[in-house]
Design a protein around this motif. Structure first.
Motif, mmCIF file in Angstrom:
data_model
loop_
_atom_site.group_PDB
_atom_site.id
_atom_site.type_symbol
_atom_site.label_atom_id
_atom_site.label_comp_id
_atom_site.label_asym_id
_atom_site.label_seq_id
_atom_site.Cartn_x
_atom_site.Cartn_y
_atom_site.Cartn_z
ATOM 1 N N VAL A 192 23.901 77.102 61.556
ATOM 2 C CA VAL A 192 25.293 77.529 61.770
ATOM 3 C C VAL A 192 25.933 78.025 60.475
ATOM 4 O O VAL A 192 26.491 79.118 60.425
ATOM 5 N N PHE A 193 25.872 77.238 59.402
ATOM 6 C CA PHE A 193 26.549 77.586 58.155
ATOM 7 C C PHE A 193 25.583 77.554 56.973
ATOM 8 O O PHE A 193 24.536 76.898 57.021
ATOM 9 N N ARG A 194 25.972 78.238 55.922
ATOM 10 C CA ARG A 194 25.280 78.149 54.638
ATOM 11 C C ARG A 194 26.348 77.904 53.576
ATOM 12 O O ARG A 194 27.502 78.324 53.733
ATOM 13 N N ALA A 195 25.982 77.218 52.480
ATOM 14 C CA ALA A 195 26.982 76.851 51.472
ATOM 15 C C ALA A 195 26.336 76.802 50.099
ATOM 16 O O ALA A 195 25.133 76.554 49.956
ATOM 17 N N SER A 196 27.144 77.027 49.070
ATOM 18 C CA SER A 196 26.693 76.953 47.681
ATOM 19 C C SER A 196 27.833 76.431 46.820
ATOM 20 O O SER A 196 29.012 76.528 47.200
ATOM 21 N N ALA A 197 27.488 75.864 45.647
ATOM 22 C CA ALA A 197 28.488 75.281 44.748
ATOM 23 C C ALA A 197 28.509 76.038 43.433
ATOM 24 O O ALA A 197 27.465 76.451 42.914
ATOM 25 N N SER A 198 29.710 76.198 42.861
ATOM 26 C CA SER A 198 29.858 76.858 41.567
ATOM 27 C C SER A 198 29.676 75.852 40.440
ATOM 28 O O SER A 198 29.607 74.637 40.672
ATOM 29 N N ASP A 199 29.641 76.333 39.226
ATOM 30 C CA ASP A 199 29.674 75.454 38.065
ATOM 31 C C ASP A 199 31.095 74.920 37.894
ATOM 32 O O ASP A 199 32.073 75.573 38.282
ATOM 33 N N PRO A 200 31.256 73.742 37.306
ATOM 34 C CA PRO A 200 32.604 73.187 37.121
ATOM 35 C C PRO A 200 33.393 73.953 36.069
ATOM 36 O O PRO A 200 32.830 74.457 35.092
ATOM 37 N N VAL A 201 34.698 74.043 36.300
ATOM 38 C CA VAL A 201 35.618 74.644 35.335
ATOM 39 C C VAL A 201 36.775 73.679 35.133
ATOM 40 O O VAL A 201 37.048 72.823 35.979
ATOM 41 N N GLU A 202 37.460 73.790 34.010
ATOM 42 C CA GLU A 202 38.611 72.940 33.729
ATOM 43 C C GLU A 202 39.893 73.630 34.171
ATOM 44 O O GLU A 202 40.078 74.829 33.917
ATOM 45 N N VAL A 203 40.779 72.861 34.825
ATOM 46 C CA VAL A 203 42.060 73.387 35.311
ATOM 47 C C VAL A 203 43.144 72.368 34.992
ATOM 48 O O VAL A 203 42.863 71.173 34.827
ATOM 49 N N PRO A 204 44.411 72.805 34.905
ATOM 50 C CA PRO A 204 45.504 71.860 34.628
ATOM 51 C C PRO A 204 45.697 70.880 35.779
ATOM 52 O O PRO A 204 45.544 71.243 36.956
ATOM 53 N N GLY A 205 46.059 69.633 35.440
ATOM 54 C CA GLY A 205 46.379 68.642 36.451
ATOM 55 C C GLY A 205 47.842 68.689 36.836
ATOM 56 O O GLY A 205 48.573 69.616 36.480
ATOM 57 N N ASP A 206 48.295 67.665 37.565
ATOM 58 C CA ASP A 206 49.684 67.650 38.039
ATOM 59 C C ASP A 206 50.616 66.900 37.092
ATOM 60 O O ASP A 206 51.784 66.689 37.406
ATOM 61 N N SER A 207 50.115 66.447 35.962
ATOM 62 C CA SER A 207 50.987 65.840 34.964
ATOM 63 C C SER A 207 50.745 66.521 33.619
ATOM 64 O O SER A 207 49.695 67.130 33.398
ATOM 65 N N GLU A 208 51.717 66.420 32.750
ATOM 66 C CA GLU A 208 51.661 67.150 31.481
ATOM 67 C C GLU A 208 50.445 66.742 30.649
ATOM 68 O O GLU A 208 50.199 65.557 30.417
ATOM 69 N N GLY A 209 49.674 67.729 30.241
ATOM 70 C CA GLY A 209 48.520 67.493 29.405
ATOM 71 C C GLY A 209 47.264 67.066 30.141
ATOM 72 O O GLY A 209 46.198 66.933 29.537
ATOM 73 N N GLU A 210 47.350 66.857 31.463
ATOM 74 C CA GLU A 210 46.184 66.406 32.221
ATOM 75 C C GLU A 210 45.249 67.582 32.496
ATOM 76 O O GLU A 210 45.687 68.687 32.815
ATOM 77 N N VAL A 211 43.947 67.341 32.395
ATOM 78 C CA VAL A 211 42.935 68.354 32.661
ATOM 79 C C VAL A 211 41.999 67.834 33.749
ATOM 80 O O VAL A 211 41.491 66.703 33.660
ATOM 81 N N LEU A 212 41.793 68.633 34.792
ATOM 82 C CA LEU A 212 40.893 68.290 35.881
ATOM 83 C C LEU A 212 39.646 69.158 35.807
ATOM 84 O O LEU A 212 39.628 70.214 35.184
ATOM 85 N N ARG A 213 38.599 68.695 36.482
ATOM 86 C CA ARG A 213 37.393 69.500 36.656
ATOM 87 C C ARG A 213 37.377 69.994 38.102
ATOM 88 O O ARG A 213 37.640 69.227 39.042
ATOM 89 N N LYS A 214 37.073 71.280 38.303
ATOM 90 C CA LYS A 214 37.064 71.864 39.642
ATOM 91 C C LYS A 214 35.733 72.554 39.906
ATOM 92 O O LYS A 214 35.225 73.304 39.065
ATOM 93 N N VAL A 215 35.202 72.316 41.114
ATOM 94 C CA VAL A 215 33.996 72.994 41.592
ATOM 95 C C VAL A 215 34.343 73.644 42.927
ATOM 96 O O VAL A 215 34.938 72.998 43.804
ATOM 97 N N THR A 216 33.979 74.900 43.105
ATOM 98 C CA THR A 216 34.275 75.628 44.340
ATOM 99 C C THR A 216 33.025 75.712 45.209
ATOM 100 O O THR A 216 31.970 76.161 44.759
ATOM 101 N N ILE A 217 33.166 75.259 46.463
ATOM 102 C CA ILE A 217 32.096 75.342 47.456
ATOM 103 C C ILE A 217 32.391 76.558 48.341
ATOM 104 O O ILE A 217 33.478 76.658 48.922
ATOM 105 N N THR A 218 31.449 77.484 48.426
ATOM 106 C CA THR A 218 31.608 78.680 49.253
ATOM 107 C C THR A 218 30.780 78.523 50.526
ATOM 108 O O THR A 218 29.584 78.200 50.461
ATOM 109 N N VAL A 219 31.436 78.732 51.672
ATOM 110 C CA VAL A 219 30.792 78.531 52.980
ATOM 111 C C VAL A 219 30.847 79.835 53.762
ATOM 112 O O VAL A 219 31.897 80.494 53.829
ATOM 113 N N GLY A 220 29.724 80.212 54.364
ATOM 114 C CA GLY A 220 29.666 81.395 55.212
ATOM 115 C C GLY A 220 28.854 81.111 56.460
ATOM 116 O O GLY A 220 28.220 80.055 56.595
ATOM 117 N N LEU A 221 28.865 82.067 57.392
ATOM 118 C CA LEU A 221 28.077 81.927 58.608
ATOM 119 C C LEU A 221 26.609 82.222 58.314
ATOM 120 O O LEU A 221 26.287 83.137 57.545
#
Length: 364
Positions: A192-221
């Motif tokens: 039904v589906f196929r999926a892949s994951a990106s490398d992690p990147v750093e993004v701002p968090g919801d508080s001052e000075g906070e840094v989060l790590r983000k990975v994007t999962i791409t899903v297709g048919l």
């Protein structure tokens, strides 16, 4: 004669005086009318808390937090704590005293479990007491839960998508774990589906000075996806020791070139014995002519429904109408079923269209 008359007068006067004296004496010994009582009535137990709300503020979702409330019997009879209840997320492991004399105090410990929660939370704990004025008394727990690792959105939805459509959707995985990464993505049904994951990147968090790590999962048919409604679970494996696997749902309605409209047919709300009739169309998205070889209405509730396909040209048509007819039963009941359609389209040799109706009220 004069003496006898005087005697009678004196006797009468003495009698009247005597009666007056009795009356006066009796009046002196009658009970006075009682005044309304000002004595206090029998009291009731009352519960007073040292505070009614506790706010934990910002907390992570990995550790339970706890607080203790103090309560006092501020009434004038014995207070009994009969039971307690808590909304989802709170437990009450300990109530120090359940019987309190007037003026006595006790404590109640409340533990809040933030796991699987996110954002602002409002929970309540309620004590059930023997007080007629306060049979239930509630205290409130507030917290803003900040997860260590989470995925957004919780459910990924393609909505209606045509087979072969190259569109994709994304699921973003965020984490406060240092050096966070996604180690793999697994789909239970790769047809039904196929999926892949990106490398992690750093993004701002919801508080001052906070840094989060983000990975994007791409899903297709998947190219082999069958037509119909699909709900599958994607397992995202991470290096977070407390959340090694995130399970995310992906939903899609995969359609082909031939599309029924509407995709669920209503025969209406009718009375017992009333005629039933409705129409729907099967349309080619590409505009290519096709043929309906057969159409059969199958009722799952025992009501006879007929399906008639309109006549079309020999070479077929890009849009074909199907009419459903029948009669409502003489009893109040729902009607459910489906129309099984056979076509000459190689990609969609079979199509199913649900139908429904409601029979209510008495006969006309």
């Amino acid at each position: 004669m004069h003496i006898r008359s005087t005697t009678r007068t004196l006797a009468a006067a003495l009698a009247i005086a005597a009666l007056g004296g009795v009356s006066t004496a009796s009046a002196q010994f009658l009970d006075p009318v009682p005044e309304p009582s000002t004595a206090p009535l029998l009291g009731s137990p009352m519960v007073s808390f040292d505070r009614s709300v506790h706010d934990f503020g910002n907390i992570l979702d990995e550790e339970n937090v706890e607080t203790t409330f103090t309560f006092t019997n501020s009434g004038d009879t014995t207070l009994e704590i009969l039971d307690h209840k808590a909304t989802c997320g709170c437990t009450v492991p300990e109530i120090s005293k359940r019987t309190l004399l007037p003026g006595e105090s006790g404590t109640i410990k409340v533990i809040f479990h933030p796991a699987h929660k996110r954002g602002q939370q409002n929970q309540t704990v309620t004590l059930l007491t023997n007080s007629a004025e306060q049979p239930q008394v509630s205290i409130t727990i507030n917290a803003n839960v900040r997860p260590m690792t989470w995925a957004d959105p919780v459910v990924a939805h393609f909505s209606r998508i045509e087979k072969g459509d190259p569109r994709t959707l994304t699921i973003d995985v965020y984490s406060r774990v240092p050096k966070f990464k996604v180690e793999g993505v697994t789909i239970a049904n790769e047809v039904v589906f196929r999926a892949s994951a990106s490398d992690p990147v750093e993004v701002p968090g919801d508080s001052e000075g906070e840094v989060l790590r983000k990975v994007t999962i791409t899903v297709g048919l998947s190219p082999t996806v069958p037509l119909g409604n699909h709900t599958e679970t994607i397992q995202i494996r991470t290096n977070d020791p407390k959340k090694p696997v995130l399970n995310q749902q992906v939903i899609a309605e995969v359609v082909g070139d031939l599309v029924p409209a509407p995709n669920r047919v209503s025969l209406g709300v009718v009375r017992p014995g009333d005629p039933l009739k409705s129409e729907f169309k099967v349309t080619s998205r590409s505009g290519k002519p096709f043929k309906i070889l057969s159409a059969k209405a199958v009722s799952t509730t025992g009501v006879q429904i007929d399906a008639a396909v309109e006549e079309i040209a020999e070479e077929g048509a890009a849009e074909i109408k199907i009419t459903l007819t029948g009669n409502a039963p003489n009893t109040v009941q729902p009607i459910r079923g489906k129309v099984e359609i056979t076509t000459d389209n190689k990609e969609q040799p079979k199509i199913e269209v649900p139908f429904y109706a409601t029979v209510r009220g008495g006969p006309r």
